[in-house]
Design a protein around this motif. Structure first.
Motif, PDB file in Angstrom:
ATOM      1  N   ASP A 106       0.872   0.208   6.004  1.00 52.43           N
ATOM      2  CA  ASP A 106       0.377   1.074   7.062  1.00 52.43           C
ATOM      3  C   ASP A 106      -0.061   2.418   6.487  1.00 52.43           C
ATOM      4  OD1 ASP A 106       0.100   1.705  10.028  1.00 52.43           O
ATOM      5  OD2 ASP A 106       1.449   3.312   9.382  1.00 52.43           O
ATOM      6  N   ARG A 107      -1.327   2.719   6.648  1.00 56.42           N
ATOM      7  CA  ARG A 107      -1.920   3.917   6.062  1.00 56.42           C
ATOM      8  C   ARG A 107      -1.321   5.204   6.635  1.00 56.42           C
ATOM      9  NH1 ARG A 107      -4.496   5.600   1.648  1.00 56.42           N
ATOM     10  NH2 ARG A 107      -6.168   7.075   2.012  1.00 56.42           N
ATOM     11  N   GLU A 108      -1.147   5.245   7.933  1.00 54.23           N
ATOM     12  CA  GLU A 108      -0.647   6.460   8.568  1.00 54.23           C
ATOM     13  C   GLU A 108       0.775   6.781   8.126  1.00 54.23           C
ATOM     14  OE1 GLU A 108      -2.522   8.554  10.299  1.00 54.23           O
ATOM     15  OE2 GLU A 108      -4.159   7.169   9.787  1.00 54.23           O
ATOM     16  N   THR A 109       1.594   5.748   7.993  1.00 48.75           N
ATOM     17  CA  THR A 109       2.978   5.959   7.569  1.00 48.75           C
ATOM     18  C   THR A 109       3.043   6.533   6.164  1.00 48.75           C
ATOM     19  OG1 THR A 109       3.786   4.152   8.963  1.00 48.75           O
ATOM     20  CG2 THR A 109       5.202   4.845   7.148  1.00 48.75           C
ATOM     21  N   THR A 110       2.273   5.973   5.247  1.00 53.03           N
ATOM     22  CA  THR A 110       2.300   6.456   3.869  1.00 53.03           C
ATOM     23  C   THR A 110       1.729   7.865   3.763  1.00 53.03           C
ATOM     24  OG1 THR A 110       0.189   5.337   3.418  1.00 53.03           O
ATOM     25  CG2 THR A 110       2.192   4.147   2.878  1.00 53.03           C
ATOM     26  N   LYS A 111       0.699   8.163   4.531  1.00 52.45           N
ATOM     27  CA  LYS A 111       0.124   9.511   4.519  1.00 52.45           C
ATOM     28  C   LYS A 111       1.152  10.541   4.975  1.00 52.45           C
ATOM     29  CE  LYS A 111      -4.385   9.249   3.455  1.00 52.45           C
ATOM     30  NZ  LYS A 111      -5.030  10.076   2.399  1.00 52.45           N
ATOM     31  N   ASP A 171       4.785   1.551  -0.372  1.00 53.19           N
ATOM     32  CA  ASP A 171       3.857   2.532   0.177  1.00 53.19           C
ATOM     33  C   ASP A 171       2.468   2.429  -0.446  1.00 53.19           C
ATOM     34  OD1 ASP A 171       5.865   4.016   1.822  1.00 53.19           O
ATOM     35  OD2 ASP A 171       6.761   4.328  -0.162  1.00 53.19           O
ATOM     36  N   TYR A 172       2.424   2.080  -1.707  1.00 49.85           N
ATOM     37  CA  TYR A 172       1.144   1.953  -2.397  1.00 49.85           C
ATOM     38  C   TYR A 172       1.242   0.806  -3.404  1.00 49.85           C
ATOM     39  CZ  TYR A 172      -0.086   6.526  -0.508  1.00 49.85           C
ATOM     40  OH  TYR A 172      -0.354   7.561   0.346  1.00 49.85           O
ATOM     41  N   ASN A 210      -4.706   1.178  -3.318  1.00 53.49           N
ATOM     42  CA  ASN A 210      -4.943   1.723  -1.988  1.00 53.49           C
ATOM     43  C   ASN A 210      -4.802   3.238  -1.966  1.00 53.49           C
ATOM     44  OD1 ASN A 210      -2.125   1.495  -2.378  1.00 53.49           O
ATOM     45  ND2 ASN A 210      -1.727   1.344  -0.181  1.00 53.49           N
ATOM     46  N   LEU A 211      -4.525   3.850  -3.114  1.00 54.43           N
ATOM     47  CA  LEU A 211      -4.581   5.299  -3.245  1.00 54.43           C
ATOM     48  C   LEU A 211      -6.036   5.748  -3.270  1.00 54.43           C
ATOM     49  CD1 LEU A 211      -1.985   5.494  -6.106  1.00 54.43           C
ATOM     50  CD2 LEU A 211      -1.734   6.866  -4.025  1.00 54.43           C
ATOM     51  N   ASP A 212      -6.378   6.775  -2.485  1.00 54.45           N
ATOM     52  CA  ASP A 212      -7.700   7.357  -2.628  1.00 54.45           C
ATOM     53  C   ASP A 212      -7.562   8.647  -3.435  1.00 54.45           C
ATOM     54  OD1 ASP A 212      -6.762   9.330  -0.864  1.00 54.45           O
ATOM     55  OD2 ASP A 212      -7.781   8.455   0.869  1.00 54.45           O
ATOM     56  N   PHE A 213      -8.669   9.336  -3.645  1.00 53.40           N
ATOM     57  CA  PHE A 213      -8.645  10.511  -4.510  1.00 53.40           C
ATOM     58  C   PHE A 213      -7.765  11.618  -3.930  1.00 53.40           C
ATOM     59  CE2 PHE A 213     -10.571  14.373  -6.425  1.00 53.40           C
ATOM     60  CZ  PHE A 213     -10.388  14.044  -7.753  1.00 53.40           C
ATOM     61  N   ASP A 214      -7.791  11.769  -2.613  1.00 56.49           N
ATOM     62  CA  ASP A 214      -6.960  12.785  -1.966  1.00 56.49           C
ATOM     63  C   ASP A 214      -5.479  12.463  -2.154  1.00 56.49           C
ATOM     64  OD1 ASP A 214      -6.668  15.140  -0.220  1.00 56.49           O
ATOM     65  OD2 ASP A 214      -5.853  13.703   1.224  1.00 56.49           O
ATOM     66  N   SER A 269       4.184  -9.944   9.901  1.00 54.93           N
ATOM     67  CA  SER A 269       5.210  -8.918   9.761  1.00 54.93           C
ATOM     68  C   SER A 269       5.536  -8.680   8.303  1.00 54.93           C
ATOM     69  CB  SER A 269       6.471  -9.357  10.495  1.00 54.93           C
ATOM     70  OG  SER A 269       7.535  -8.490  10.175  1.00 54.93           O
ATOM     71  N   ARG A 270       5.758  -7.408   7.954  1.00 52.61           N
ATOM     72  CA  ARG A 270       6.080  -7.057   6.576  1.00 52.61           C
ATOM     73  C   ARG A 270       7.522  -7.390   6.230  1.00 52.61           C
ATOM     74  NH1 ARG A 270       4.766  -1.067   5.533  1.00 52.61           N
ATOM     75  NH2 ARG A 270       4.896  -1.749   3.398  1.00 52.61           N
TER      76      ARG A 270
END
Length: 307
Positions: A56-61, A149-150, A251-255, A2-3
């Protein structure tokens, strides 16, 4: 893991530089400059991009798509220890596009807290040595009771080269001193790569010791953010990206970066910096900084926009 369920002296003092490149890469250079260079996208996605399970990737997106406040953990790693070394620079960069503000919160490396996943009280910078970026993220989240988030992690070998790629940066020096190689006068000082390293190494001549040094670290961050925002030639982008690709992980990608440029670039207009305060003490012969619950609550409020 758990975070929220778990709640930290390098001799290489000069390696304690924060992830200065965040401003250059994400907030400083224009979106157009990135899109015209295929090398940028390839370097970011193939060399820099390292996802983590603790975020969590979806949450940050979703938060980025809706241009909500983002919290980014900046980690500076002792180069000689590699990616498993101690995180001798730790900052939370909070970007709030609602009021176009940026908060930069320094976490002293000697801060005593519970290391996530180990259940022991130790210095907060040991979390990275024990469990890498994942453990650092969880430990800092639990310590401040925030959600990250990142992250951006940098091997500090590339600092001098990065500054030289930009040309020079300018900082507002608060005390006059010299290191027998360079003179640093009070007021605006222009620094190249080597001078920047000397500027952030110094501690003994500073009456505020380590606190003064971390203040200079934040000055350097702001200096690079401002210089990155004013870089006139896009021909510098490829060489800058190469420097970052060899010394940075995120964990940031180019997009993600392009979206940050379009939705969060104005946050650099209002920068507020702060360092957690505490009382030094020695426990079993080891020095620690003890941060009170009131101070933690204050900083959490600053990050969340409540103060």
């Amino acid at each position: 893991m758990s975070r929220k369920s778990n709640r930290r002296k390098s001799s290489k003092l000069w390696l304690k530089i924060p992830l200065i490149l965040i401003g250059v890469l994400i907030l400083g250079v224009g979106a157009y400059a990135f899109t015209i260079y295929n090398n940028a996208a390839k370097t970011v996605n193939e060399k820099m991009h390292e996802p983590v399970e603790s975020i969590d990737r979806e949450t940050t997106k979703k938060k980025m798509k809706e241009t909500e406040q983002l919290n980014i953990l900046l980690l500076g790693i002792d180069s000689e220890q590699g990616t498993s070394g101690r995180s001798d620079a730790m900052m939370v960069l909070s970007l709030n596009p609602t009021d176009d503000s940026m908060k930069l919160i320094s976490i002293p490396r000697d801060t005593r807290t519970t290391i996530a996943g180990k259940g022991i009280e130790d210095k907060i910078n040991h979390a990275h040595a024990f469990g890498g970026t994942e453990m650092s993220i969880e430990t800092i989240e639990n310590f401040l009771d925030i959600e990250l988030d990142y992250y951006v992690r940098m091997n500090m070998d590339g600092l001098s080269e990065l500054v030289d790629e930009l040309g020079t940066i300018t900082v507002d020096n608060e005390i006059a001193w010299n290191d027998h190689t360079y003179d640093f006068n009070v007021g605006p000082v222009e620094l190249d790569g080597d001078q920047t390293m000397a500027y952030v190494r110094m501690r003994k001549q500073d009456p505020n010791g380590d606190f003064g040094r971390t203040s200079r670290q934040r000055q350097v961050i702001e200096g690079i953010i401002n210089k990155g925002a004013s870089v006139g030639s896009v021909t510098k982008i490829n060489s800058t990206i190469d420097v970052l690709g060899n010394n940075m992980a995120t964990n940031l990608d180019f997009d993600d970066m392009k979206k940050l440029l379009s939705g969060y670039k104005n946050t650099r207009k209002n920068i507020e910096s702060y360092q957690l305060q505490g009382d030094g003490t020695t426990i079993d012969g080891v020095y620690y900084l003890i941060v009170s619950g009131e101070e933690i609550e204050k900083v959490r409020g600053m990050i969340e926009g409540e103060v």
